[in-house]
Design a protein around this motif. Structure first.
Motif, PDB file in Angstrom:
ATOM      1  N   GLN A 141       0.827  -1.203   0.000  1.00  0.00           N
ATOM      2  CA  GLN A 141       0.000   0.000   0.000  1.00  0.00           C
ATOM      3  C   GLN A 141       0.861   1.253   0.000  1.00  0.00           C
ATOM      4  OE1 GLN A 141      -2.781  -0.389   3.236  1.00  0.00           O
ATOM      5  NE2 GLN A 141      -3.757  -2.112   2.197  1.00  0.00           N
ATOM      6  N   GLU A 185       3.638   1.581  -1.279  1.00  0.00           N
ATOM      7  CA  GLU A 185       4.194   1.750  -2.627  1.00  0.00           C
ATOM      8  C   GLU A 185       3.119   2.094  -3.640  1.00  0.00           C
ATOM      9  OE1 GLU A 185       6.588  -1.483  -3.948  1.00  0.00           O
ATOM     10  OE2 GLU A 185       8.241  -0.610  -2.839  1.00  0.00           O
ATOM     11  N   GLY A 186       1.867   2.069  -3.226  1.00  0.00           N
ATOM     12  CA  GLY A 186       0.789   2.348  -4.168  1.00  0.00           C
ATOM     13  C   GLY A 186       0.481   1.179  -5.068  1.00  0.00           C
ATOM     14  N   CYS A 187       0.860  -0.032  -4.653  1.00  0.00           N
ATOM     15  CA  CYS A 187       0.542  -1.216  -5.453  1.00  0.00           C
ATOM     16  C   CYS A 187      -0.646  -1.897  -4.786  1.00  0.00           C
ATOM     17  CB  CYS A 187       1.684  -2.234  -5.447  1.00  0.00           C
ATOM     18  SG  CYS A 187       3.268  -1.537  -5.873  1.00  0.00           S
TER      19      CYS A 187
END
Lengths: 284, 284
Positions: free
Chosen positions: A275, A277-279
């Protein structure tokens, strides 16, 4: 605990195999669930090749990492590979039991990592690049699991000590402990090595070896792990180089272990790391 | 020179395989004799097991070292093993060309050493014990030969530098350079590593890689080798531990390289070493 024993010796009557049998019995006596991957008995395929990717199109060029990631993501891996991955996921702890051959794992065990440690699962998790380099070294899919190496060695202990001619055993094993196990998040216990192992071991010596093994099995869940530095918690710079004030006097691989004065980081869970990392987890 | 190229990649169209092809052509252009062991193409058997010892009696317990030594001494090795040994004896230089997988050799190449490096030939040469420990690390059957590692690596160079998170490449390769090659007497050149190797390499990048490889091939016979310390020339004590005044500040595997101030020993020939030990050459 659920314990997976990875075993690599061609002779079922060998000392190394006897130690495996002892470990399995001892773990079961203590109430653990045990599964064994006896690589020689399974006739484990040691070499990663195109047959590992059943969906690979005829004549198509093989890019091993790409093929591995695609086979994992589309659930089209070789059956023996996914079976091993399921055992690893099931396990709380791994025991790797092998003779040291040419200062490393027997090829059949190296080939277990080459094939089972799939892209998108054991590596290539999270986003690589920029100021970070993915989720690995302390974080990863296998976070929370522990591993113990049990290895039989022909040479004498001083030759594998900090200044021994063979190289320090901890350094020789680093590609396995840090490179294969810590990489996808597994905590690694200090190895249990049996030195000066010849063709004949006396009953008294064997009993002493079993006692040492028993003690390590008894503390499998609780013993302090090798304090390898996690990658993404401030010890390394944006190029993943260890900051100069950490282990400043170390000239070798031991610099990648935290020292007593260093703060101990609280590692995020895999989903938290993804999260951050925005993945989305589904993207993996 | 006679050059043996050991190659380990499953895809003939891969970058690693292209570099192998380039090396073979370049060496032949320069007038060298070249032989190639393309392990995947040969379907090299990676795992050492009882089938390696055709004379092994049915049901007899397998002691790998003992079986290896006996098979070597009685000329009853597996045919593929003795064929590789003959190539090594023929060669003045070895080139090992492989992708770095999990911080080491692909299993098929590790299995080449596990099987080809026989007891009584690559190890267990000379007498072990007492104040010495056999003839190895700088002395041995393969003295006078040189080896160059050529390896393709997905990660970035700084991550493999002296303080990089993966561990210094020289240290990661130590079990191969020092443990497998220097052990039976082979001099090892500094490795040639290609970092950040992805699925696509531009023609310009490929040309630059070939130029670097060409330069290393041009100096194969003349370049300075990694100055690993020989075992039996005063650097190690009777337990084969490095003397405290040598590399006193080193904490890692680099301590096993001579420093500029250290005297350079003149290594004995294998027959001289055996005579010094009181072993007739025939005893081996």
């Amino acid at each position: 605990m659920n314990v997976l024993v990875l075993h690599a010796h061609p002779e079922p009557r060998s000392l190394t195999s006897s130690l495996k049998n002892f470990a399995v019995s001892a773990l079961e006596r203590a109430g653990h669930e045990v599964r064994v991957s006896d690589l020689y008995a399974m006739k484990w395929k040691a070499t990663l090749d195109i047959d590992d990717f059943p969906a690979h199109a005829d004549g198509e060029r093989l890019y091993p990492t790409q093929a591995s990631g695609r086979a994992f993501a589309t659930k089209q891996q070789a059956a023996d590979v996914s079976a091993e991955q399921e055992k690893v996921i099931w396990a709380d702890a791994l025991i790797l039991n092998f003779p040291l051959w040419w200062y490393g794992m027997p090829a059949i065990l190296k080939g277990w990592f080459d094939r089972v440690w799939a892209a998108g699962w054991a590596y290539d998790v999270g986003r690589h690049g920029g100021s970070r380099w993915g989720i690995r070294f302390g974080e990863g899919t296998l976070q929370g699991k522990r591993a113990l190496l049990v290895t039989t060695i022909g040479g004498r202990a001083p030759q594998y000590g900090p200044r021994g001619v063979n190289g320090h055993l901890d350094d020789l094993l680093f590609p396995l402990t840090h490179g294969c196990l810590f990489y996808p998040g597994i905590d690694v216990l200090p190895p249990l090595a049996f030195f000066s192992v010849g063709n004949r071991v006396s009953p008294a010596d064997y009993e002493a070896m079993c006692a040492r093994l028993q003690a390590r099995l008894d503390t499998l869940a609780t013993a302090a792990v090798t304090p390898f530095r996690p990658q993404n918690y401030g010890d390394y710079d944006a190029s993943q180089v260890l900051l100069p004030h950490l282990s400043p006097a170390a000239t070798g691989l031991s610099m990648h272990q935290r020292m007593h004065a260093d703060p101990v980081p609280v590692i995020r869970s895999l989903s938290e790391s993804l999260q951050l990392e925005g993945c989305a987890a589904e993207e993996r």
